[in-house]
Enzyme design. Structure first.
Site, PDB file in Angstrom:
ATOM      1  N   LYS A  12       0.840  -1.206   0.000  1.00  0.00           N
ATOM      2  CA  LYS A  12       0.000   0.000   0.000  1.00  0.00           C
ATOM      3  C   LYS A  12       0.873   1.253   0.000  1.00  0.00           C
ATOM      4  O   LYS A  12       2.043   1.222   0.423  1.00  0.00           O
ATOM      5  CB  LYS A  12      -0.947   0.030   1.199  1.00  0.00           C
ATOM      6  CG  LYS A  12      -0.300   0.013   2.597  1.00  0.00           C
ATOM      7  CD  LYS A  12       0.037   1.376   3.180  1.00  0.00           C
ATOM      8  CE  LYS A  12       0.519   1.291   4.629  1.00  0.00           C
ATOM      9  NZ  LYS A  12       1.295   2.455   5.093  1.00  0.00           N
ATOM     10  N   ASP A 138      -2.942  -1.015  10.264  1.00  0.00           N
ATOM     11  CA  ASP A 138      -2.974  -0.966   8.804  1.00  0.00           C
ATOM     12  C   ASP A 138      -3.622  -2.208   8.183  1.00  0.00           C
ATOM     13  O   ASP A 138      -3.609  -2.359   6.970  1.00  0.00           O
ATOM     14  CB  ASP A 138      -1.552  -0.834   8.248  1.00  0.00           C
ATOM     15  CG  ASP A 138      -1.087   0.610   8.251  1.00  0.00           C
ATOM     16  OD1 ASP A 138      -1.945   1.514   8.403  1.00  0.00           O
ATOM     17  OD2 ASP A 138       0.124   0.833   8.097  1.00  0.00           O
TER      18      ASP A 138
END
Ligand code: C5P
Length: 295
Positions: A12, A138
């Site tokens: 990401k 996350d």
């Protein structure tokens, strides 16, 4: 289900990351826009001996014992479902650690998704997200496809509306990371100690809203990361290279998460070789680079 089967665990990028303040529980509140990319790790999963979970990894520096989030995810899945099965995981690791690219978190979510599939979809999406949030701030974002906004300590995830997402999806991006990593807890501790390191939540929301509503604002105008302050103060090679990239190629480099990986959107006629040469001459031959696209 095919046994064994492979599941892709993407990296990401935080395109927008505003840490807005410290909470009573010691974590930080944030407002972020995160996109996954078309490059990452591969997790292979095979049904195993009931009650047993094993992990192997092609990178010897990755712990394969209970410290690994893949095995923590498996334990959490069993805890939530009472599933009696077992699995053998094999991780092909490409995402470097200490990079701010979400590698460990993405692997954990890949493991959760895989076990949910093997066990016959025991958990609905909401429950998977709840478990993901207990594994790491996350993790929940990796349950969505495409760009998301992330709030709270990371558990409040919403898919970015189509008119905004379309300005991000498919954009070509060069990710580059120096030989050293940055530990996330260290970066947050530095923010606590550095006066003025937070952006007020209202200002963060206003900045994000302005970009979303400006229909013709490109991805470059969204870029923001107030964790750069603490990272740049210690690791001066980062801002030094950023300045060179801006001067020479008129691009907008940014750090992802707590670093140390950075990225730059590539123009369609990107002078790739020259850019890579500049990055390598600034950070050395050990610099990691990958040319990919946002998904
Ligand atoms: O949740 P995760 O394990 O990724 O967090 C690692 C560390 O980063 C936490 O222990 C905390 O110190 C810090 N952190 C934080 N606020 C967040 C996410 C992480 O303070 N939203």
């Amino acid at each position: 289900m095919v046994n064994p089967f492979s599941i892709f665990a993407p990296a990401k990028l935080n395109l927008f990351l505003a840490i807005t303040g410290r909470r009573a529980d010691g974590f930080h509140d944030l407002v972020s826009v995160v996109a996954t990319v078309g490059w990452g790790d591969t997790l292979r999963v095979a049904a195993g001996v009931p009650g047993e979970f094993h992990l192997a990894c092609d990178d010897p520096s990755v712990p394969v014992d209970e410290r690994n989030l893949v095995l923590k995810a498996a334990r959490a899945f069993v805890g939530a479902t009472g599933w009696q099965g077992g699995a053998t995981f094999s991780l092909e690791k490409r995402i470097p650690m200490g990079a701010g690219l979400g590698g460990g978190s993405s692997d954990a979510v890949a493991a959760l998704r895989a076990l949910n599939e093997i066990s016959g979809e025991r958990l609905p999406a909401g429950k998977l997200a709840e478990i993901a949030a207990t594994l790491g701030s996350d993790c929940p974002l990796f349950l969505s496809d495409g760009p998301v906004t992330m709030r709270g300590r990371g558990e409040r995830v919403e898919v970015l509306a189509a008119p905004a997402a379309v300005r991000l999806r498919g954009r070509r991006v060069l990710i580059f990371k120096p030989g050293f990593g940055i530990a996330t807890p260290w970066a947050y501790r530095q923010m606590v100690a550095m006066p003025g390191s937070y952006l007020a939540v209202d200002a963060a929301e206003e900045r994000l809203r302005a970009w979303i509503e400006a229909a013709d604002a490109p991805a470059e105008e969204l870029l923001f990361n107030n964790m750069e302050g603490v990272a740049f103060a210690k690791f001066v090679a980062l801002p030094t290279l950023f300045e060179q990239l801006r001067d020479r190629f008129a691009v907008a480099p940014r750090m992802s998460g707590s670093g140390s990986a950075c990225f730059v959107f590539l123009p369609s006629e990107a002078p790739m070789a020259a850019m890579q040469q500049l990055i390598r001459s600034a950070w050395g031959d050990g610099t990691f680079m990958i040319d990919t696209r946002m998904t």
